[in-house]
Each structure stands twice: as C-alpha cells, then as structure tokens.
Design an enzyme around this catalytic site. Structure first.
Site, PDB file in Angstrom:
ATOM      1  N   SER A 270       0.830  -1.207   0.000  1.00 29.22           N
ATOM      2  CA  SER A 270       0.000   0.000   0.000  1.00 29.22           C
ATOM      3  C   SER A 270       0.864   1.255   0.000  1.00 29.22           C
ATOM      4  O   SER A 270       1.956   1.271   0.566  1.00 29.22           O
ATOM      5  CB  SER A 270      -0.889  -0.024   1.250  1.00 29.22           C
ATOM      6  OG  SER A 270      -1.500   1.217   1.461  1.00 29.22           O
TER       7      SER A 270
ATOM      8  N   TYR B 294      -2.304   5.914  -4.693  1.00 26.70           N
ATOM      9  CA  TYR B 294      -3.390   6.900  -4.686  1.00 26.70           C
ATOM     10  C   TYR B 294      -2.951   8.082  -5.541  1.00 26.70           C
ATOM     11  O   TYR B 294      -1.762   8.378  -5.636  1.00 26.70           O
ATOM     12  CB  TYR B 294      -3.677   7.380  -3.262  1.00 26.70           C
ATOM     13  CG  TYR B 294      -4.371   6.365  -2.387  1.00 26.70           C
ATOM     14  CD1 TYR B 294      -5.652   5.922  -2.681  1.00 26.70           C
ATOM     15  CD2 TYR B 294      -3.751   5.847  -1.249  1.00 26.70           C
ATOM     16  CE1 TYR B 294      -6.298   4.985  -1.878  1.00 26.70           C
ATOM     17  CE2 TYR B 294      -4.395   4.915  -0.435  1.00 26.70           C
ATOM     18  CZ  TYR B 294      -5.665   4.503  -0.761  1.00 26.70           C
ATOM     19  OH  TYR B 294      -6.297   3.583   0.032  1.00 26.70           O
TER      20      TYR B 294
ATOM     21  N   THR C 288      -5.956   2.700  -6.850  1.00 31.86           N
ATOM     22  CA  THR C 288      -7.238   2.564  -6.141  1.00 31.86           C
ATOM     23  C   THR C 288      -8.130   3.742  -6.523  1.00 31.86           C
ATOM     24  O   THR C 288      -7.748   4.899  -6.343  1.00 31.86           O
ATOM     25  CB  THR C 288      -7.002   2.514  -4.621  1.00 31.86           C
ATOM     26  OG1 THR C 288      -6.223   1.364  -4.343  1.00 31.86           O
ATOM     27  CG2 THR C 288      -8.306   2.423  -3.854  1.00 31.86           C
TER      28      THR C 288
ATOM     29  N   LYS D 171      -8.290  -0.633  -9.116  1.00 26.87           N
ATOM     30  CA  LYS D 171      -8.920  -1.336  -7.987  1.00 26.87           C
ATOM     31  C   LYS D 171     -10.089  -0.497  -7.488  1.00 26.87           C
ATOM     32  O   LYS D 171      -9.899   0.660  -7.117  1.00 26.87           O
ATOM     33  CB  LYS D 171      -7.898  -1.523  -6.865  1.00 26.87           C
ATOM     34  CG  LYS D 171      -8.472  -2.094  -5.586  1.00 26.87           C
ATOM     35  CD  LYS D 171      -7.370  -2.438  -4.597  1.00 26.87           C
ATOM     36  CE  LYS D 171      -7.903  -3.012  -3.313  1.00 26.87           C
ATOM     37  NZ  LYS D 171      -8.455  -2.037  -2.412  1.00 26.87           N
TER      38      LYS D 171
ATOM     39  N   HIS E  78     -13.812  -1.949  -1.395  1.00 28.99           N
ATOM     40  CA  HIS E  78     -12.833  -1.593  -0.356  1.00 28.99           C
ATOM     41  C   HIS E  78     -13.230  -2.227   0.984  1.00 28.99           C
ATOM     42  O   HIS E  78     -13.117  -1.619   2.040  1.00 28.99           O
ATOM     43  CB  HIS E  78     -12.776  -0.062  -0.224  1.00 28.99           C
ATOM     44  CG  HIS E  78     -11.415   0.492   0.090  1.00 28.99           C
ATOM     45  ND1 HIS E  78     -10.647   1.160  -0.818  1.00 28.99           N
ATOM     46  CD2 HIS E  78     -10.687   0.493   1.234  1.00 28.99           C
ATOM     47  CE1 HIS E  78      -9.516   1.557  -0.247  1.00 28.99           C
ATOM     48  NE2 HIS E  78      -9.521   1.151   0.998  1.00 28.99           N
TER      49      HIS E  78
HETATM   50  C1  FMN Z   1      -7.419  -2.288   7.597  1.00 30.97           C
HETATM   51  C2  FMN Z   1      -7.570  -2.161   6.112  1.00 30.97           C
HETATM   52  C3  FMN Z   1      -6.745  -1.279   5.416  1.00 30.97           C
HETATM   53  C4  FMN Z   1      -6.864  -1.151   4.028  1.00 30.97           C
HETATM   54  N1  FMN Z   1      -5.999  -0.331   3.353  1.00 30.97           N
HETATM   55  C5  FMN Z   1      -6.083  -0.225   2.007  1.00 30.97           C
HETATM   56  C6  FMN Z   1      -5.165   0.593   1.283  1.00 30.97           C
HETATM   57  O1  FMN Z   1      -4.260   1.211   1.851  1.00 30.97           O
HETATM   58  N2  FMN Z   1      -5.322   0.656  -0.070  1.00 30.97           N
HETATM   59  C7  FMN Z   1      -6.290  -0.029  -0.738  1.00 30.97           C
HETATM   60  O2  FMN Z   1      -6.393   0.069  -1.958  1.00 30.97           O
HETATM   61  N3  FMN Z   1      -7.146  -0.835  -0.078  1.00 30.97           N
HETATM   62  C8  FMN Z   1      -7.067  -0.947   1.266  1.00 30.97           C
HETATM   63  N4  FMN Z   1      -7.947  -1.776   1.936  1.00 30.97           N
HETATM   64  C9  FMN Z   1      -8.940  -2.585   1.165  1.00 30.97           C
HETATM   65  C10 FMN Z   1      -8.366  -3.953   0.795  1.00 30.97           C
HETATM   66  O3  FMN Z   1      -7.358  -3.872  -0.155  1.00 30.97           O
HETATM   67  C11 FMN Z   1      -9.472  -4.866   0.220  1.00 30.97           C
HETATM   68  O4  FMN Z   1     -10.093  -4.209  -0.859  1.00 30.97           O
HETATM   69  C12 FMN Z   1     -10.524  -5.267   1.265  1.00 30.97           C
HETATM   70  O5  FMN Z   1      -9.937  -5.451   2.524  1.00 30.97           O
HETATM   71  C13 FMN Z   1     -11.230  -6.540   0.842  1.00 30.97           C
HETATM   72  O6  FMN Z   1     -12.216  -6.871   1.750  1.00 30.97           O
HETATM   73  P1  FMN Z   1     -12.017  -7.973   2.915  1.00 30.97           P
HETATM   74  O7  FMN Z   1     -11.207  -7.305   3.988  1.00 30.97           O
HETATM   75  O8  FMN Z   1     -13.401  -8.266   3.343  1.00 30.97           O
HETATM   76  O9  FMN Z   1     -11.290  -9.139   2.312  1.00 30.97           O
HETATM   77  C14 FMN Z   1      -7.854  -1.909   3.326  1.00 30.97           C
HETATM   78  C15 FMN Z   1      -8.671  -2.792   4.035  1.00 30.97           C
HETATM   79  C16 FMN Z   1      -8.536  -2.923   5.402  1.00 30.97           C
HETATM   80  C17 FMN Z   1      -9.425  -3.913   6.136  1.00 30.97           C
END
Ligand code: FMN
Length: 382
Positions: A109, A133, A159, A255, A279
């Site tokens: 990330s 981003y 994203t 994404k 997300h």
């Molecule tokens: C704690 C946390 C932090 C996340 N940080 C990012 C991020 O920095 N960038 C991003 O594109 N998605 C981020 N996501 C989304 C994840 O990449 C992903 O799309 C999502 O967690 C999928 O759902 P799930 O947790 O139910 O598997 C984050 C998700 C969580 C739970």
C-alpha cells in the site's frame, strides 16, 4: 487462545481481538456507516451453491492461475492494506515473506509501513503490485511511479474508490487516527492491552516509507484523514488515469471499479486488469458486493481484461464460486490481517496454508483438477 486453535477466519478474528487495543481492532474490523455492504460482501457468496461432479480422477490438483501476466501458485492474493505495523510489529514484512513462500501476489500500500523496495526483497522474487493513490501534486505522482519502476514492481494498482474518505463511525467513536489522537475512551482501551503498547514502544518506530519523503506525518501537522482530504485529488478523471497508464508503460490495474461502463473504459485506456471491489465495505455503504457484480462485468469485458474481485472472502468455497463466475484471481484483506494481528508471520502463514488446503480439498470435492475446469455450469443461484 493459541494459534493452533485457529481453524478459520472467525478464530483468527477472535484471537486478534484479544491481542489488539479496541481502536486498532475496530479500524481493521470496521467499515462505513451501517456496515451493510461489509456484511453483504460475505453473505453474497451464500446466494449461490456449488454443484460438484464426481468420479473424475482428482489425485493431482493444480491451483495456479495467470493474472495480468503473472503466474500465481494460488488463485488468491494479499490485497494491499495500510498501516500493518500497527497490527503487529512484523507488519508488511510478514505478509510479503508469506506471499513469497506461497508464490502469490503481495500488494504494497501507499500507506504501507515497510518500503516497497524492502517488501520486494522479502517476497523472494514473487510478483508484487504497488497500490497507488492519485495526488493533486502531479510531480509527486510521477516520482512515485518512477520509484516503483526502479524497484521492479510488476503491476501498478491504482485505487479508484477512495476519492474521498469513507464514513467510518467506529473510528470516530474511538478517535482512531494517525498520528494517534485518541479520546479518553480510546486511551482506556489501549491501557487494557499493555502488552501491545510495550511491544509497540520497544520495536522500531512507526513510519510510512512510501510517503515520508513527501509528507510529514510525525509532527501532527498532517494526519491520514487530512492526507486523504488535502493531498489526494478529487478531480481525478479518466484522462488523468489514461496519462498514468501511458507513463507506467506496463501492467496497470484499477482497484475499485464496479460498473460495466467503467470496466469498458478501463479496457479503452489500456489497463490489463480491474479489481471489482468496494474496499471491504469501508467506502460507499450500500454499494453492491463485488461478487454480485462479477458476472455482468465478466460478460462485458472478460475477454479483453483480467477481472479480479475482493471483499468478504473467508473460505476456499467463496474463492471457487468467484472463479467459477469468471474471476481470474481473488483478493484477501481481513482474511490475512486478523492472523497478522493475532500472531505475526506465523499467523499469516497458517492462514494461507489453511486456505491452500481448503482450496485443494474443495477442488477435489468439486471434481476439478485445474482452475480452468471451474465454470458457471458448477453454480446455481437461489
Ligand atoms: C485495515 C484495512 C486497510 C486497508 N488499506 C487499504 C489501502 O491502503 N489501499 C487499498 O487500496 N485498499 C485498502 N484496503 C482494502 C483492501 O485492499 C481490500 O479491498 C478489502 O480489505 C477486501 O475486503 P475484505 O477485507 O473483506 O477481504 C484496506 C482494508 C482494510 C481492512
């Protein structure tokens, strides 16, 4: 509770909850507003059933897939997530090492706490994607692309569902933010987990190496909330992204695409992949689940671009259902974050091993020996 007692997502989640201060657990576990989309993400997989075939000779099962030009040994990958050092001191290092061991993609990330160069080394040659981003400062965007190019990152992942921050009310209640600005209730919850606090203080300090040349998060002048509202560009449009795709000149993935129209535009501007994602329910509550949206997007663009999904995946059978509908690979988020929080690298390793075993067993029970044998013929919707 010990790691050996964790047999599924829920066990890891419980163990993480015992170890983490409440505000950090809620940051991972929580989602936007009423968390409807978050719940639906997993419930969506229960709307359809698998129809197995038998007596097909399933001794050897090959779980590998090729997605965006990368061969993955498993059809699941570790989706990029922010701030992993807060969840366990091994942070991204643990996840990169385990993803490398299992031969799958690790997403670093922009808000990662390990540098993309180091994560790349730890992947041990496994494929890596860098999650990006889009900033108002175009020079900063270019500098980040060049840095990822120099590091040899295979896939750039932009994203597009976070043009503004989601309304995460659990974080508001505890005062969770970076740097920490907890309210009294939040502080008390940290006091209840002193071992996390001691561990946090004696280990190397918290950093955001993808950003720290450009943004000072240490002195309190900038916070992650303000980073989203002040530095990211809400004016970002298809033209901007088309220019980035040209600049990157390699595999580029969006994404957070959900509509068929946007999927078509992603093809038009030369993307190699899209991840259908909301997300993890953390952005637009009430948004459809990626799984429910998958068939119509695959039908429209699946022959021209690799379609992946993430959100709510807790079981091998969820993965098989998505692959049967035409997804090329499936992203995991909380599925590996709770194990990381529960037990660091050993936790992530156990979680991916359980997923591998589940996938192999479920493929056998489905009568399939390779992923391309899964099809919509194996599925019935209720
Ligand atoms: C704690 C946390 C932090 C996340 N940080 C990012 C991020 O920095 N960038 C991003 O594109 N998605 C981020 N996501 C989304 C994840 O990449 C992903 O799309 C999502 O967690 C999928 O759902 P799930 O947790 O139910 O598997 C984050 C998700 C969580 C739970």
């Amino acid at each position: 509770m010990r790691l050996d007692d964790c047999h599924n997502f829920h066990d890891f989640r419980r163990m993480a909850q015992r170890r983490l201060p409440g505000p950090i657990f809620d940051y991972i576990d929580g989602a936007a507003e009423d968390e409807t989309t978050y719940r639906r993400n997993t419930a969506a997989f229960e709307r359809c059933d698998l129809v197995p075939n038998v007596l097909r000779g399933v001794e050897n099962v090959d779980l590998s897939v090729t997605v965006m030009g990368q061969k993955l040994a498993l059809p699941v990958y570790c989706s990029p997530t922010a701030l992993q050092r807060l969840f366990h001191h091994q942070g991204e290092r643990a996840v990169a090492a385990v993803a490398g061991k299992y031969g799958t993609l690790f997403g670093v990330s922009s808000l990662g706490t390990t540098s993309l160069e180091e994560a790349r080394r730890l992947c041990g040659g496994g494929p890596q994607c860098y999650q990006f981003y889009f900033h108002k400062d175009r020079g900063l965007n270019r500098a980040m692309l060049e840095r990822a190019q120099a590091a040899g990152v295979e896939v750039m992942m932009l994203t597009v569902d976070s043009i503004t921050g989601g309304n995460r009310e659990r974080d508001k209640r505890t005062g969770f933010s970076i740097p920490f600005r907890l309210n009294l209730g939040g502080l008390l919850q940290f006091a209840l987990k002193p071992s996390w606090g001691i561990d946090y203080l004696i280990r190397e300090s918290f950093r955001l190496p993808q950003l720290d040349e450009h943004v000072d998060m240490s002195g309190g002048a900038m916070s992650i909330g303000r980073y989203f509202t002040e530095m990211l560009d809400p004016a970002m449009d298809w033209e901007d992204v088309a220019e980035m795709v040209r600049l990157w000149n390699g595999r580029f993935c969006l994404k957070g695409v959900m509509s068929v129209d946007d999927a078509r535009r992603a093809v038009d501007i030369g993307c190699s992949g899209i991840v259908l994602s909301n997300h993890g329910g953390r952005q637009l509550d009430g948004s459809r689940s990626a799984f429910d949206q998958l068939a119509e997007v695959v039908d429209a663009v699946g022959d021209r671009i690799d379609v992946m999904i993430d959100g709510g995946v807790q079981r091998g059978t969820h993965v098989l259902k998505a692959l049967s509908l035409g997804a090329k690979a499936v992203g995991l988020g909380r599925y590996y974050l709770f194990p990381l929080a529960a037990a660091g690298q050993a936790g992530v390793e156990r979680a991916l091993e359980l997923m591998r075993i589940e996938l192999e067993r479920d493929m056998r029970l489905m009568g399939c020996t390779s992923i391309d044998q899964l099809s919509r013929g194996n599925l019935r919707f209720r």
